[in-house]
Design a protein around this motif. Structure first.
Motif, PDB file in Angstrom:
ATOM      1  N   TRP A 225     -12.838   5.779  -9.462  1.00  0.00           N
ATOM      2  CA  TRP A 225     -11.784   6.604  -8.870  1.00  0.00           C
ATOM      3  C   TRP A 225     -10.843   5.770  -8.052  1.00  0.00           C
ATOM      4  O   TRP A 225     -10.894   4.549  -8.087  1.00  0.00           O
ATOM      5  N   GLN A 226      -9.974   6.431  -7.318  1.00  0.00           N
ATOM      6  CA  GLN A 226      -8.915   5.761  -6.568  1.00  0.00           C
ATOM      7  C   GLN A 226      -8.695   6.473  -5.238  1.00  0.00           C
ATOM      8  O   GLN A 226      -9.021   7.653  -5.105  1.00  0.00           O
ATOM      9  N   THR A 227      -8.058   5.764  -4.315  1.00  0.00           N
ATOM     10  CA  THR A 227      -7.673   6.396  -3.055  1.00  0.00           C
ATOM     11  C   THR A 227      -6.906   7.679  -3.351  1.00  0.00           C
ATOM     12  O   THR A 227      -7.100   8.706  -2.695  1.00  0.00           O
ATOM     13  N   GLU A 228      -6.051   7.602  -4.355  1.00  0.00           N
ATOM     14  CA  GLU A 228      -5.191   8.726  -4.706  1.00  0.00           C
ATOM     15  C   GLU A 228      -5.989   9.984  -5.047  1.00  0.00           C
ATOM     16  O   GLU A 228      -5.570  11.088  -4.716  1.00  0.00           O
ATOM     17  N   THR A 229      -7.118   9.809  -5.737  1.00  0.00           N
ATOM     18  CA  THR A 229      -7.808  11.003  -6.231  1.00  0.00           C
ATOM     19  C   THR A 229      -8.816  11.560  -5.229  1.00  0.00           C
ATOM     20  O   THR A 229      -9.174  12.728  -5.312  1.00  0.00           O
TER      21      THR A 229
ATOM     22  N   GLY B 253      -9.717  -3.303 -16.676  1.00  0.00           N
ATOM     23  CA  GLY B 253      -9.000  -4.013 -15.614  1.00  0.00           C
ATOM     24  C   GLY B 253      -7.695  -3.308 -15.326  1.00  0.00           C
ATOM     25  O   GLY B 253      -7.398  -2.252 -15.881  1.00  0.00           O
ATOM     26  N   ARG B 254      -6.924  -3.901 -14.427  1.00  0.00           N
ATOM     27  CA  ARG B 254      -5.638  -3.340 -14.038  1.00  0.00           C
ATOM     28  C   ARG B 254      -4.602  -3.634 -15.119  1.00  0.00           C
ATOM     29  O   ARG B 254      -4.614  -4.718 -15.688  1.00  0.00           O
ATOM     30  N   THR B 255      -3.698  -2.703 -15.305  1.00  0.00           N
ATOM     31  CA  THR B 255      -2.658  -2.968 -16.309  1.00  0.00           C
ATOM     32  C   THR B 255      -1.822  -4.189 -15.889  1.00  0.00           C
ATOM     33  O   THR B 255      -1.396  -4.968 -16.735  1.00  0.00           O
TER      34      THR B 255
ATOM     35  N   PRO C 171       0.810  -1.225   0.000  1.00  0.00           N
ATOM     36  CA  PRO C 171       0.000   0.000   0.000  1.00  0.00           C
ATOM     37  C   PRO C 171       0.845   1.278   0.000  1.00  0.00           C
ATOM     38  O   PRO C 171       1.945   1.307   0.537  1.00  0.00           O
ATOM     39  N   LYS C 172       0.308   2.325  -0.643  1.00  0.00           N
ATOM     40  CA  LYS C 172       0.995   3.613  -0.727  1.00  0.00           C
ATOM     41  C   LYS C 172       0.289   4.612   0.197  1.00  0.00           C
ATOM     42  O   LYS C 172      -0.933   4.626   0.248  1.00  0.00           O
ATOM     43  N   GLY C 173       1.054   5.413   0.903  1.00  0.00           N
ATOM     44  CA  GLY C 173       0.472   6.387   1.836  1.00  0.00           C
ATOM     45  C   GLY C 173       0.085   7.668   1.111  1.00  0.00           C
ATOM     46  O   GLY C 173       0.931   8.516   0.844  1.00  0.00           O
TER      47      GLY C 173
END
Ligand code: ATP
Ligand code: MG
Length: 634
Positions: A390-394, A496-498, A249-251
């Motif tokens: 969307w994503q956690t990032e956005t 899907g995911r790359t 996981p990325k913070g």
């Protein structure tokens, strides 16, 4: 596309004017000097010089007009509890918790780990942190000690707030022993732990000198008032780790002003919640949907938010719809995974309650397959069911519908169009050339600057922010690591995911298309498709499917028939290349706590490798099921 097209173009062509207009949706203690500072790409700072506060905007601002309106309605079918807080009561509770945190030495810029179940005290804690300018970092309650320790070491908190226990499916999950263990594993444990005792685990022990009882400290601060700490717009509000579906996981570091504006704007243009109405986001505060649409979005918008601790199927599958009726919910948000769980139950559960006020049901987090979309739409005739991506990032949607701007025809299988503020492109995965022709596959990327609300950086690691997200292609674009197509109308389809692209004898296949074909089979409830190494073809398609009727797993004969039927279904819909080499029927699929399929772990097990980082897995025994299926069937 008429007026949405204009709105969208305006957001990209005149971002300063566009976002300055949206910024009026929140209060600023000091106005900003500059809308956007993009002088150090790919970093972006929004509303530079402006001073604001999330807690003020979510709570204090509403006291003048909605002091007696419910802000939070809490219901736990696990602990059999119900509580309600008006905005005035929420204000009092948040001030009290802010005073408690302040006494424990928490101040501006300090990190606080929140490892709590879905109880109002968790929300008070988040809002108290933002009130003080402290940075919260929520870790899913019940995550293993090791996972918690990793996040502690990354965030280096001064305080950890927890509870004696959470509950799930009627079982008590003691949190405190997990915290105690995590603190011994961590290199940088916080000096203090604040423990909210729900009385679920008799004899929960407090370590003298380290642990503080929430109620005891709270009693001291009854009626306290703590002034809001005004933050410069770019100062961090929180850290949140991504789901860990594709690896470690990325913070994600979120700012303050940009996030407040982005959420307020999304409530208006995308989710269409009106102040005074009720929103029910059936999710968890441990992931981004919970942060944005259980806590901050609805409260910034002066709505009532429903906080629900429990499953969608207990006491029975009508529970959500009872909450919708009782609390007059007009906007709801959950995941496709949850709808697939309901789909295994009788559709009549949805008819027991009056859901006619529910205008919109939003779904995000995983591909929404057309059969599931159609099923839930039929079950809720008065409700528009809308996908959003969307994503956690956005922090808020990248692709979605825009009912607040313009009604657009719904397309099953598509989350919608590129949302305002996002310059979305598709790039060829190999050459990096832009894919402009309709219906061609490409990697979904965003041209910087990222709009307000998106991550400012990876916590403590600017270098990782740039190398993870902006270094995949020759041009520095933000990589979503998802691939997609776009049709003539500008509607996107996520494939899907790359990482998950399956390459069979030179044909690149998306997991999504194959999974979608399989989930169209009436006997299949859920499926995960992975590519497995093959000497001849490079990779072959392997499917792990959960039958709707679990007894099919026991009957050897019916099982082989169903496996063959599934292969044939794919062959018929997508052609022979996509036909799975094997279909395994299993009882469960491994997922993250936020409900995402852990394809990388399934693939690893299918290729007889180690499953990799499992810190976010929901149920480790589901991987054993995959292992057993591989062994049994070869
Ligand atoms: P990690 O980044 O740690 O591997 P993750 O990507 O699963 O984990 P999240 O930020 O929770 O972490 O999930 C975002 C991802 O979820 C998206 O990149 C996409 O793959 C998937 N996703 C979200 N919404 C949708 C949707 N509406 N349709 C299809 N996929 C979606
Ligand atoms: Mg991700």
């Amino acid at each position: 596309m008429g007026s949405y097209e204009d709105f969208y173009r305006h957001s990209l062509d005149q971002p300063d004017a566009f976002w300055a207009e949206q910024a009026r949706l929140i209060d600023w203690e000091r106005p900003f000097d500059q809308v956007l500072d993009a002088s150090r790409p790919p970093f972006a700072r929004w509303f530079v010089g402006g001073r604001t506060n999330l807690c003020h905007n979510a709570v204090d601002r509403h006291l003048a007009t909605r002091a007696n309106q419910p802000a939070i309605v809490f219901e736990s079918t696990e602990a059999d509890q119900r509580r309600q807080y008006t905005y005035a009561q929420l204000h009092a509770e948040v001030n009290r918790v802010a005073a408690m945190l302040r006494e424990l030495g928490v101040g501006r810029g300090d990190r606080v780990i929140v490892y709590m179940p879905m109880v109002p005290e968790a929300l008070f804690t988040l809002l108290a942190c933002t009130r003080l300018g402290a940075i919260h970092s929520v870790v899913f309650g019940g995550f293993a000690a090791h996972s918690l320790a990793l996040r502690i070491d990354d965030a280096r908190p001064v305080l950890l707030v927890t509870a004696d226990a959470g509950m799930r499916a009627g079982r008590v999950i003691a949190y405190k022993p997990l915290v105690d263990e995590a603190l011994t594993l961590a290199q940088h444990p916080p000096a203090q732990v604040l423990v909210f005792n729900r009385g679920l685990v008799p004899g929960t022990s407090l370590t003298p000198g380290r642990d503080v009882d929430f109620a005891t400290l709270g009693a001291k601060h009854e009626g306290a008032r703590v002034p809001v700490e005004w933050l410069e717009s770019s100062e961090p509000s929180y850290i949140l780790y991504t789901s860990g579906t594709t690896g470690k996981p990325k913070g994600v570091q979120r700012d303050t002003g940009g996030y407040a504006v982005a959420l307020a704007a999304s409530m208006r243009h995308i989710y269409t919640g009106q102040p005074g109405e009720t929103m029910f986001t059936a999710s968890d505060i441990g992931w981004v949907v919970g942060h944005s649409y259980i806590v901050y979005g609805p409260l910034l918008n002066g709505m009532t938010t429903v906080l629900y601790e429990g499953l969608p199927t207990r006491p029975d599958a009508s529970i959500w719809w009872r909450l919708v009726e009782e609390h007059r919910v007009s906007v709801m948000f959950t995941s496709p995974t949850a709808i697939r769980v309901l789909k295994k139950q009788d559709a009549s559960f949805l008819k027991r309650h009056d859901t006619s006020r529910l205008r919109h049901l939003f779904l995000a987090g995983e591909p929404l397959d057309a059969p599931t979309h159609a099923w839930i739409s039929d079950a809720l005739p008065a409700t528009q069911v809308l996908d959003n991506y969307w994503q956690t990032e956005t922090g808020w949607p990248i692709l979605g519908p825009v009912p607040g701007v313009q009604a657009r025809p719904r397309k099953l299988g598509s989350p919608g169009v590129a949302l305002y503020g996002y310059r979305v492109k598709l790039l060829d995965g190999l050459s990096g050339a832009e894919v402009t022709a309709p219906n061609q596959k490409g990697v979904l990327v965003i041209e910087p600057p990222l709009p307000p609300g998106c991550l400012s950086t990876v916590w403590g690691d600017d270098e990782r922010f740039v190398s993870t997200y902006f270094s995949s292609f020759e041009t520095p674009v933000y990589n979503t690591f998802d691939w997609a197509t776009r049709d003539e109308d500008g509607d996107y389809f996520i494939l899907g995911r790359t990482d998950d692209v399956i390459n069979v004898a030179g044909h690149r296949l998306g997991t999504r298309e194959i999974e979608e074909a399989i989930s169209g089979h009436p006997a299949i409830a859920e499926v995960a498709v992975v590519g497995v190494k093959d000497d001849l073809k490079g990779q072959v398609v392997m499917a792990f499917a959960v039958p709707r009727d679990p007894t099919r797993l026991q009957r050897e004969e019916g099982r082989a028939d169903l496996e063959r039927e599934v292969m044939d279904t794919v062959g018929r819909t997508l052609g022979a290349v996509a036909r799975p080499a094997r279909v395994h029927l299993v009882a469960h699929l491994p997922k993250t706590r936020s409900g995402k399929l852990l394809r990388r772990s399934i693939q690893a097990v299918a290729e007889a490798r180690e499953p990799g980082d499992l810190s976010t897995i929901e149920d480790p025994s589901s991987l054993e099921g995959i292992q057993a299926a591989m062994k049994a069937r070869g």
